[in-house]
Write a protein that holds these residues in place. Structure first.
Motif, PDB file in Angstrom:
ATOM      1  N   HIS A 188       0.881  -1.174   0.000  1.00 51.02           N
ATOM      2  CA  HIS A 188       0.000   0.000   0.000  1.00 51.02           C
ATOM      3  C   HIS A 188       0.917   1.222   0.000  1.00 51.02           C
ATOM      4  O   HIS A 188       1.288   1.753   1.042  1.00 51.02           O
ATOM      5  CB  HIS A 188      -0.922  -0.006   1.218  1.00 51.02           C
ATOM      6  CG  HIS A 188      -1.978   1.074   1.157  1.00 51.02           C
ATOM      7  ND1 HIS A 188      -1.881   2.257   1.851  1.00 51.02           N
ATOM      8  CD2 HIS A 188      -3.144   1.124   0.471  1.00 51.02           C
ATOM      9  CE1 HIS A 188      -2.935   2.998   1.610  1.00 51.02           C
ATOM     10  NE2 HIS A 188      -3.729   2.327   0.769  1.00 51.02           N
ATOM     11  N   ASP A 192      -4.630   6.899   2.136  1.00 49.95           N
ATOM     12  CA  ASP A 192      -6.041   7.095   1.809  1.00 49.95           C
ATOM     13  C   ASP A 192      -6.603   8.194   2.696  1.00 49.95           C
ATOM     14  O   ASP A 192      -6.513   8.128   3.930  1.00 49.95           O
ATOM     15  CB  ASP A 192      -6.837   5.806   2.010  1.00 49.95           C
ATOM     16  CG  ASP A 192      -6.451   4.740   0.993  1.00 49.95           C
ATOM     17  OD1 ASP A 192      -5.857   5.116  -0.038  1.00 49.95           O
ATOM     18  OD2 ASP A 192      -6.733   3.555   1.230  1.00 49.95           O
ATOM     19  N   THR A 218      -8.219   1.600 -10.513  1.00 48.95           N
ATOM     20  CA  THR A 218      -8.148   2.805  -9.662  1.00 48.95           C
ATOM     21  C   THR A 218      -8.948   3.978 -10.210  1.00 48.95           C
ATOM     22  O   THR A 218      -8.796   5.105  -9.736  1.00 48.95           O
ATOM     23  CB  THR A 218      -6.677   3.230  -9.500  1.00 48.95           C
ATOM     24  OG1 THR A 218      -6.091   3.388 -10.792  1.00 48.95           O
ATOM     25  CG2 THR A 218      -5.898   2.189  -8.723  1.00 48.95           C
ATOM     26  N   HIS A 236      -8.655   7.186  -7.740  1.00 45.04           N
ATOM     27  CA  HIS A 236     -10.071   7.030  -7.366  1.00 45.04           C
ATOM     28  C   HIS A 236     -10.833   8.358  -7.438  1.00 45.04           C
ATOM     29  O   HIS A 236     -11.818   8.554  -6.715  1.00 45.04           O
ATOM     30  CB  HIS A 236     -10.212   6.429  -5.956  1.00 45.04           C
ATOM     31  CG  HIS A 236      -9.538   5.121  -5.779  1.00 45.04           C
ATOM     32  ND1 HIS A 236      -9.858   4.010  -6.517  1.00 45.04           N
ATOM     33  CD2 HIS A 236      -8.527   4.734  -4.949  1.00 45.04           C
ATOM     34  CE1 HIS A 236      -9.090   2.992  -6.154  1.00 45.04           C
ATOM     35  NE2 HIS A 236      -8.258   3.412  -5.212  1.00 45.04           N
ATOM     36  N   THR A 264     -11.708   0.460  -5.053  1.00 43.15           N
ATOM     37  CA  THR A 264     -12.111   1.468  -4.081  1.00 43.15           C
ATOM     38  C   THR A 264     -13.079   0.881  -3.054  1.00 43.15           C
ATOM     39  O   THR A 264     -13.814  -0.082  -3.329  1.00 43.15           O
ATOM     40  CB  THR A 264     -12.759   2.670  -4.785  1.00 43.15           C
ATOM     41  OG1 THR A 264     -13.047   3.683  -3.809  1.00 43.15           O
ATOM     42  CG2 THR A 264     -14.047   2.259  -5.471  1.00 43.15           C
ATOM     43  N   HIS A 268     -12.984   8.521  -1.318  1.00 47.61           N
ATOM     44  CA  HIS A 268     -11.713   8.923  -0.719  1.00 47.61           C
ATOM     45  C   HIS A 268     -10.710   9.215  -1.827  1.00 47.61           C
ATOM     46  O   HIS A 268     -10.951   8.945  -2.998  1.00 47.61           O
ATOM     47  CB  HIS A 268     -11.159   7.808   0.185  1.00 47.61           C
ATOM     48  CG  HIS A 268     -10.609   6.640  -0.566  1.00 47.61           C
ATOM     49  ND1 HIS A 268     -11.418   5.734  -1.238  1.00 47.61           N
ATOM     50  CD2 HIS A 268      -9.327   6.244  -0.788  1.00 47.61           C
ATOM     51  CE1 HIS A 268     -10.669   4.814  -1.818  1.00 47.61           C
ATOM     52  NE2 HIS A 268      -9.382   5.102  -1.564  1.00 47.61           N
ATOM     53  N   HIS A 270      -6.805   8.312  -2.844  1.00 42.49           N
ATOM     54  CA  HIS A 270      -5.587   7.536  -2.603  1.00 42.49           C
ATOM     55  C   HIS A 270      -4.435   8.338  -3.186  1.00 42.49           C
ATOM     56  O   HIS A 270      -4.343   8.521  -4.403  1.00 42.49           O
ATOM     57  CB  HIS A 270      -5.681   6.162  -3.266  1.00 42.49           C
ATOM     58  CG  HIS A 270      -4.417   5.361  -3.123  1.00 42.49           C
ATOM     59  ND1 HIS A 270      -4.167   4.561  -2.032  1.00 42.49           N
ATOM     60  CD2 HIS A 270      -3.332   5.241  -3.939  1.00 42.49           C
ATOM     61  CE1 HIS A 270      -2.980   3.978  -2.179  1.00 42.49           C
ATOM     62  NE2 HIS A 270      -2.455   4.385  -3.334  1.00 42.49           N
ATOM     63  N   GLU A 272      -0.276   8.996  -3.622  1.00 38.69           N
ATOM     64  CA  GLU A 272       1.059   8.404  -3.578  1.00 38.69           C
ATOM     65  C   GLU A 272       2.093   9.459  -3.947  1.00 38.69           C
ATOM     66  O   GLU A 272       1.829  10.362  -4.745  1.00 38.69           O
ATOM     67  CB  GLU A 272       1.167   7.225  -4.552  1.00 38.69           C
ATOM     68  CG  GLU A 272       0.226   6.080  -4.236  1.00 38.69           C
ATOM     69  CD  GLU A 272       0.325   4.965  -5.271  1.00 38.69           C
ATOM     70  OE1 GLU A 272       1.213   5.057  -6.149  1.00 38.69           O
ATOM     71  OE2 GLU A 272      -0.471   4.023  -5.206  1.00 38.69           O
TER      72      GLU A 272
END
Length: 288
Positions: A188, A192, A218, A236, A264, A268, A270, A272
């Motif tokens: 992960h 999130d 995604t 997302h 998902t 929210h 996500h 990175e």
């Protein structure tokens, strides 16, 4: 001798003997056109016609573009164009190879895989590096004027912040609650952040949009490229406000919070953060 003289007279007589070429009306046999010809006249006229045809063909080949359609004939202009196309092809192949390698890095980000050393940006750029000694790096007057204008604009920019020791400062992409932190052990590679639907998602720093598309896992994804080898990834999203190639400023809205994609679990974002091909913990750079 008498026989030879007689033979010459016979040949001369045949060459100079007159013939009449007549064109008649087939129905009334009325004479329309007639020509008086001899074998010598026909031979001379035919020879002149052939010589004229050869001369005309030579002129057409030598002084008109028709010569380019003759198999095996190549003009100087065509050779020059072929050389230029060869150079352009080499440049396109080099750019295509770099683009393919760069896209592979983006695919690894989308799949959530940590990039290996073979696909680090320094190794990619190394093969395409240009020798600085071959480039004129002296600034032109227009460049100095532009730099002064940009510096004056940035002086009063409300989004401008003092950079960290690493050379770049990041801002939070969205306001919300962190529901799932970064955890490399379970792959992960992001954080999130739960937020209401259609909440604006903002760029964490100045950069360029290098990916803005739909993916099955995604949903709507945006990837920004920043300086110093950083990539920020937003997954997302409910909708996208930017397209590939757009230049964005820090704090500029690039998407909205959503619940798209097969992976998902609710509304929210996500988020990175990648540095030189390796995923890093966004919490070490941003206060959520």
């Amino acid at each position: 001798m008498a026989k030879k003289g007689k033979k010459r007279k016979e040949i001369r007589r045949k060459l100079l003997h007159k013939y009449r070429l007549v064109i008649l009306n087939e129905s009334t046999f009325e004479e329309k056109i007639s020509f008086k010809l001899s074998r010598l006249n026909v031979f001379v006229t035919g020879s002149l016609a052939i010589i004229g045809l050869i001369a005309l063909t030579t002129l057409l080949i030598a002084f008109t573009p028709l010569r380019e359609y003759i198999p095996g004939y190549s003009s100087t202009r065509l050779k020059r164009q072929a050389t230029e196309l060869t150079y352009k092809t080499d440049s396109l192949v080099t750019a295509l190879n770099y683009t393919n390698r760069y896209l592979e890095r983006i695919r690894m980000v989308l799949r959530g895989e940590v990039a290996s050393s073979e696909v680090r940006p320094d190794s990619i750029y190394e093969s395409f590096k240009i020798d600085p000694s071959t480039v004129d790096l002296r600034p032109i007057p227009q460049d100095s004027v532009l730099r002064a204008e940009v510096a004056l604009e940035d002086k009063y920019n409300v989004f401008q912040r003092e950079e960290t020791s690493e050379g770049i400062t990041f801002f939070s992409p969205v306001s919300g609650t962190v529901s799932d932190p970064y955890n490399a052990k379970i792959k992960h590679y992001g954080i999130d952040v739960v937020a209401a639907k259609d909440t604006p998602v903002k760029a964490v720093a100045n950069g360029t949009v290098i990916f803005a598309e739909w993916t099955a896992d995604t949903g709507y994804v945006v990837i920004l490229e920043h300086k110093d080898g950083y990539l920020s990834v937003y997954k997302h999203n409910g909708s996208l406000y930017k397209t590939q190639g757009d230049i964005v400023r820090v704090g500029e809205v690039i998407a909205s919070v959503g619940n798209t994609g097969a992976l998902t679990t609710g509304e929210h974002l996500h988020f990175e953060l990648w540095h030189e091909g390796t995923a890093v913990n966004p919490a070490n750079y941003i206060e959520f």
